[in-house]
Scaffold this motif. Structure first.
Motif, PDB file in Angstrom:
ATOM      1  N   LEU A 107      -2.850  -6.329  10.941  1.00 53.27           N
ATOM      2  CA  LEU A 107      -3.041  -7.494  10.091  1.00 53.27           C
ATOM      3  C   LEU A 107      -1.937  -8.533  10.284  1.00 53.27           C
ATOM      4  CD1 LEU A 107      -4.501  -8.941   7.746  1.00 53.27           C
ATOM      5  CD2 LEU A 107      -3.107  -7.565   6.182  1.00 53.27           C
ATOM      6  N   THR A 108      -0.688  -8.077  10.431  1.00 53.49           N
ATOM      7  CA  THR A 108       0.448  -8.991  10.497  1.00 53.49           C
ATOM      8  C   THR A 108       1.619  -8.369  11.253  1.00 53.49           C
ATOM      9  OG1 THR A 108       2.020 -10.276   9.166  1.00 53.49           O
ATOM     10  CG2 THR A 108       1.300  -8.194   8.239  1.00 53.49           C
ATOM     11  N   GLU A 109       2.462  -9.230  11.788  1.00 55.04           N
ATOM     12  CA  GLU A 109       3.704  -8.764  12.419  1.00 55.04           C
ATOM     13  C   GLU A 109       4.774  -8.496  11.371  1.00 55.04           C
ATOM     14  OE1 GLU A 109       4.959 -11.585  15.342  1.00 55.04           O
ATOM     15  OE2 GLU A 109       3.042 -11.541  16.377  1.00 55.04           O
ATOM     16  N   ASN A 110       4.585  -9.021  10.177  1.00 54.03           N
ATOM     17  CA  ASN A 110       5.571  -8.886   9.100  1.00 54.03           C
ATOM     18  C   ASN A 110       5.271  -7.652   8.262  1.00 54.03           C
ATOM     19  OD1 ASN A 110       6.880 -11.420   9.697  1.00 54.03           O
ATOM     20  ND2 ASN A 110       5.106 -12.409   8.799  1.00 54.03           N
ATOM     21  N   VAL A 111       5.655  -6.488   8.785  1.00 54.61           N
ATOM     22  CA  VAL A 111       5.427  -5.225   8.090  1.00 54.61           C
ATOM     23  C   VAL A 111       6.778  -4.634   7.714  1.00 54.61           C
ATOM     24  CG1 VAL A 111       4.461  -2.895   8.257  1.00 54.61           C
ATOM     25  CG2 VAL A 111       3.267  -4.818   9.325  1.00 54.61           C
ATOM     26  N   PHE A 112       6.887  -4.250   6.454  1.00 60.02           N
ATOM     27  CA  PHE A 112       8.121  -3.687   5.922  1.00 60.02           C
ATOM     28  C   PHE A 112       7.812  -2.364   5.254  1.00 60.02           C
ATOM     29  CE2 PHE A 112       8.530  -8.214   6.181  1.00 60.02           C
ATOM     30  CZ  PHE A 112       9.815  -8.408   6.662  1.00 60.02           C
ATOM     31  N   THR A 113       8.836  -1.520   5.122  1.00 62.34           N
ATOM     32  CA  THR A 113       8.664  -0.247   4.429  1.00 62.34           C
ATOM     33  C   THR A 113       9.669  -0.135   3.296  1.00 62.34           C
ATOM     34  OG1 THR A 113      10.179   0.951   5.904  1.00 62.34           O
ATOM     35  CG2 THR A 113       7.834   0.962   6.488  1.00 62.34           C
ATOM     36  N   LEU A 114       9.258   0.577   2.260  1.00 61.68           N
ATOM     37  CA  LEU A 114      10.150   0.971   1.175  1.00 61.68           C
ATOM     38  C   LEU A 114      10.222   2.483   1.230  1.00 61.68           C
ATOM     39  CD1 LEU A 114       8.864  -1.190  -1.831  1.00 61.68           C
ATOM     40  CD2 LEU A 114      10.836  -1.626  -0.379  1.00 61.68           C
ATOM     41  N   ASP A 115      11.382   3.001   1.612  1.00 63.54           N
ATOM     42  CA  ASP A 115      11.519   4.446   1.731  1.00 63.54           C
ATOM     43  C   ASP A 115      11.630   5.127   0.377  1.00 63.54           C
ATOM     44  OD1 ASP A 115      11.396   4.247   4.487  1.00 63.54           O
ATOM     45  OD2 ASP A 115      13.556   4.004   4.676  1.00 63.54           O
ATOM     46  N   THR A 116      12.273   4.449  -0.566  1.00 60.84           N
ATOM     47  CA  THR A 116      12.380   5.000  -1.905  1.00 60.84           C
ATOM     48  C   THR A 116      11.548   4.140  -2.844  1.00 60.84           C
ATOM     49  OG1 THR A 116      14.363   3.708  -2.352  1.00 60.84           O
ATOM     50  CG2 THR A 116      14.688   5.945  -1.528  1.00 60.84           C
ATOM     51  N   MET A 117      11.004   4.759  -3.854  1.00 60.07           N
ATOM     52  CA  MET A 117      10.110   4.038  -4.756  1.00 60.07           C
ATOM     53  C   MET A 117      10.660   4.058  -6.176  1.00 60.07           C
ATOM     54  SD  MET A 117       6.450   5.038  -3.059  1.00 60.07           S
ATOM     55  CE  MET A 117       5.572   4.367  -4.410  1.00 60.07           C
ATOM     56  N   ASP A 118      11.959   3.765  -6.297  1.00 65.79           N
ATOM     57  CA  ASP A 118      12.553   3.700  -7.629  1.00 65.79           C
ATOM     58  C   ASP A 118      12.537   2.270  -8.147  1.00 65.79           C
ATOM     59  OD1 ASP A 118      14.722   2.322  -6.424  1.00 65.79           O
ATOM     60  OD2 ASP A 118      15.770   4.208  -6.066  1.00 65.79           O
ATOM     61  N   SER A 119      12.849   2.100  -9.404  1.00 71.09           N
ATOM     62  CA  SER A 119      12.764   0.777 -10.025  1.00 71.09           C
ATOM     63  C   SER A 119      13.722  -0.217  -9.395  1.00 71.09           C
ATOM     64  CB  SER A 119      13.005   0.888 -11.532  1.00 71.09           C
ATOM     65  OG  SER A 119      14.308   1.381 -11.791  1.00 71.09           O
ATOM     66  N   THR A 163       0.841  -1.194   0.000  1.00 71.38           N
ATOM     67  CA  THR A 163       0.000   0.000   0.000  1.00 71.38           C
ATOM     68  C   THR A 163       0.875   1.244   0.000  1.00 71.38           C
ATOM     69  OG1 THR A 163      -1.772   1.180   1.146  1.00 71.38           O
ATOM     70  CG2 THR A 163      -0.178   0.028   2.532  1.00 71.38           C
ATOM     71  N   ASP A 164       0.319   2.317  -0.539  1.00 66.89           N
ATOM     72  CA  ASP A 164       1.025   3.598  -0.494  1.00 66.89           C
ATOM     73  C   ASP A 164       0.242   4.606   0.345  1.00 66.89           C
ATOM     74  OD1 ASP A 164      -1.117   4.139  -2.124  1.00 66.89           O
ATOM     75  OD2 ASP A 164       0.049   5.091  -3.705  1.00 66.89           O
ATOM     76  N   GLY A 203       6.480   4.192   0.259  1.00 65.33           N
ATOM     77  CA  GLY A 203       6.438   5.637   0.104  1.00 65.33           C
ATOM     78  C   GLY A 203       6.214   6.379   1.399  1.00 65.33           C
ATOM     79  N   PRO A 204       6.415   7.690   1.361  1.00 65.73           N
ATOM     80  CA  PRO A 204       6.369   8.504   2.575  1.00 65.73           C
ATOM     81  C   PRO A 204       4.973   8.667   3.189  1.00 65.73           C
ATOM     82  CG  PRO A 204       6.652   9.905   0.651  1.00 65.73           C
ATOM     83  CD  PRO A 204       6.769   8.476   0.180  1.00 65.73           C
ATOM     84  N   LYS A 205       3.907   8.469   2.417  1.00 63.65           N
ATOM     85  CA  LYS A 205       2.550   8.635   2.948  1.00 63.65           C
ATOM     86  C   LYS A 205       1.938   7.335   3.437  1.00 63.65           C
ATOM     87  CE  LYS A 205       1.532  12.696   0.201  1.00 63.65           C
ATOM     88  NZ  LYS A 205       0.622  13.293  -0.765  1.00 63.65           N
ATOM     89  N   ALA A 206       2.633   6.229   3.260  1.00 65.77           N
ATOM     90  CA  ALA A 206       2.097   4.929   3.675  1.00 65.77           C
ATOM     91  C   ALA A 206       2.174   4.800   5.192  1.00 65.77           C
ATOM     92  CB  ALA A 206       2.885   3.811   3.010  1.00 65.77           C
ATOM     93  N   LYS A 207       1.091   4.337   5.778  1.00 67.27           N
ATOM     94  CA  LYS A 207       0.993   4.168   7.229  1.00 67.27           C
ATOM     95  C   LYS A 207       1.223   2.710   7.603  1.00 67.27           C
ATOM     96  CE  LYS A 207      -0.165   8.441   7.670  1.00 67.27           C
ATOM     97  NZ  LYS A 207       0.925   9.368   7.853  1.00 67.27           N
TER      98      LYS A 207
END
Length: 124
Positions: A72-84, A30-31, A61-65
């Protein structure tokens, strides 16, 4: 609801005569955040009634909470940059999880996730 409806319709739980399907893995990206928190809470309850090898959520992304995803899950990850390059490494990691995560329906313990690439951050 669509996810759970498809699960109910398509996943073969198996019988004494026929082996069941491999347990599905659920990857959610999600974003943003849920538009309707009440609907989201009900969806979580319904999803948790189904068996998944793992549920992995990614806040991209920066707006994703991350807070709603932790429900939902303990396995939550973030992507700080959204490049290819970052997306490519994330989906390579997802592919490794799919390849290693196969387990027959009815097995209850979760599969341990391999370490994510440096571009993917675990939310604690």
């Amino acid at each position: 609801n669509v996810l759970c409806d498809c699960y109910d319709r398509e996943v073969n739980m198996g019988t004494r005569e026929q082996k069941g399907d491999w347990m599905p893995l659920l990857f959610l990206m999600t974003d943003g955040k849920p538009a309707d928190l009440m609907v989201y809470e009900e969806a979580i309850k319904r999803i948790k009634q189904h068996q998944f090898t793992n549920i992995v959520a990614c806040a991209a992304g920066p707006k994703a909470k991350t807070e709603p995803l932790k429900k939902l899950t303990e396995n939550v990850f973030t992507l700080d940059t959204m490049d290819s390059s970052t997306f490519k490494k994330f989906f390579q990691w997802v592919t490794i999880n799919v390849q290693q995560g196969g387990r027959t329906m009815g097995v209850s313990e979760q599969t341990e996730l391999p370490a994510p690439p440096a571009e993917v951050n675990l939310v604690i």
